[in-house]
Design an enzyme around this catalytic site. Sequence first.
Site: not given
Length: 316
Positions: A49, A216, A226
């Site tokens: 993440g 991201d 992402n």
Amino acid sequence: MLEPDRILRLEDDAVVLLDQRLLPQQEVDVRCGTAAEVAEAIKSMVVRGAPAIGVAAAYGIALAAERRDDLAAADAVLRASRPTAVNLAWALDEMRDDPSPEHARRIHADEVRRCREMAAHTADLLQAGTRALTHCNAGGLATGGYGSAVGALLTAWERGLLEHVWVDETRPLLQGARLTAWELETAGVPHAVIADSAAASLMAAGDVDCVITGADRIAANGDAANKIGTYSLAVLARHHGLPLYVVAPSSTVDLATPDGAGIPIEERDGAEITTRFAARNPAFDVTPADLIAAIVTEHGVHRAPYVDSLAGAVTA
Ligand code: MRU
């Protein structure tokens, strides 16, 4: 909800990470005694993440400073661990002038605060009875506490606006089916895990009101990288007239990258997909800005043209 220091923390002699590969079946800590061990944990997705790997890298630098290790070497090994999430490089840049444990802990606390602010802004966009679809895990596990996209869902739930969440399982590593579903279950939010390929028919049936994801790396023009599969959702959402909201902190906005073509996309081991056949495993894709209804940071709701609206979204 998991406390931030349960997800990751700095101790005197180690960075301690909750092993996200084993969740939700087992809650096991991994202790990293050096920056190189933190880098290996980021690579192998013990911690994953975008904001969470930035915080882990900041803790890795603080640990190296406490140990009087070579900080340039620590920075280099951490910086090389995963390429797509800009939060990693951002946090390492932040730590350059002050590699202290206090500074790393402040970066962690700031990320959690940003999540709560973004969540409130995103919930303002939602109507009562919202049935949202999310992809991957943009929850507390991914941000070091509370979550970006999942944080928005939690706030919407608390405000009585959220009816249900469709959770893409998120092949191949199942961040949705394992991590997002677990976080929503813990918070008591009604949800159902779906095969990634089920999204289109649920949208066609009128069972989805919006798509909410994290990111991201967001380029200056609003193109957003992402988890692989986000781009397909964006195309589907556009076809069905549904908004896609991207919720991410300013540490994910990369004004130095003009557009999505400049975002490095991580290629992971094909064995994550199959060990029997040849495989190709890009871990992220880029959603073009024109498929995004709004990007929400801690500063508020940004609309197209993003090149203007994002310019004020980056922390100095
Ligand atoms: O490969 P991962 O699990 O690190 O990918 C994570 C994602 O794509 C998340 O959606 C993104 O980092 C946003 S997290 C707040």
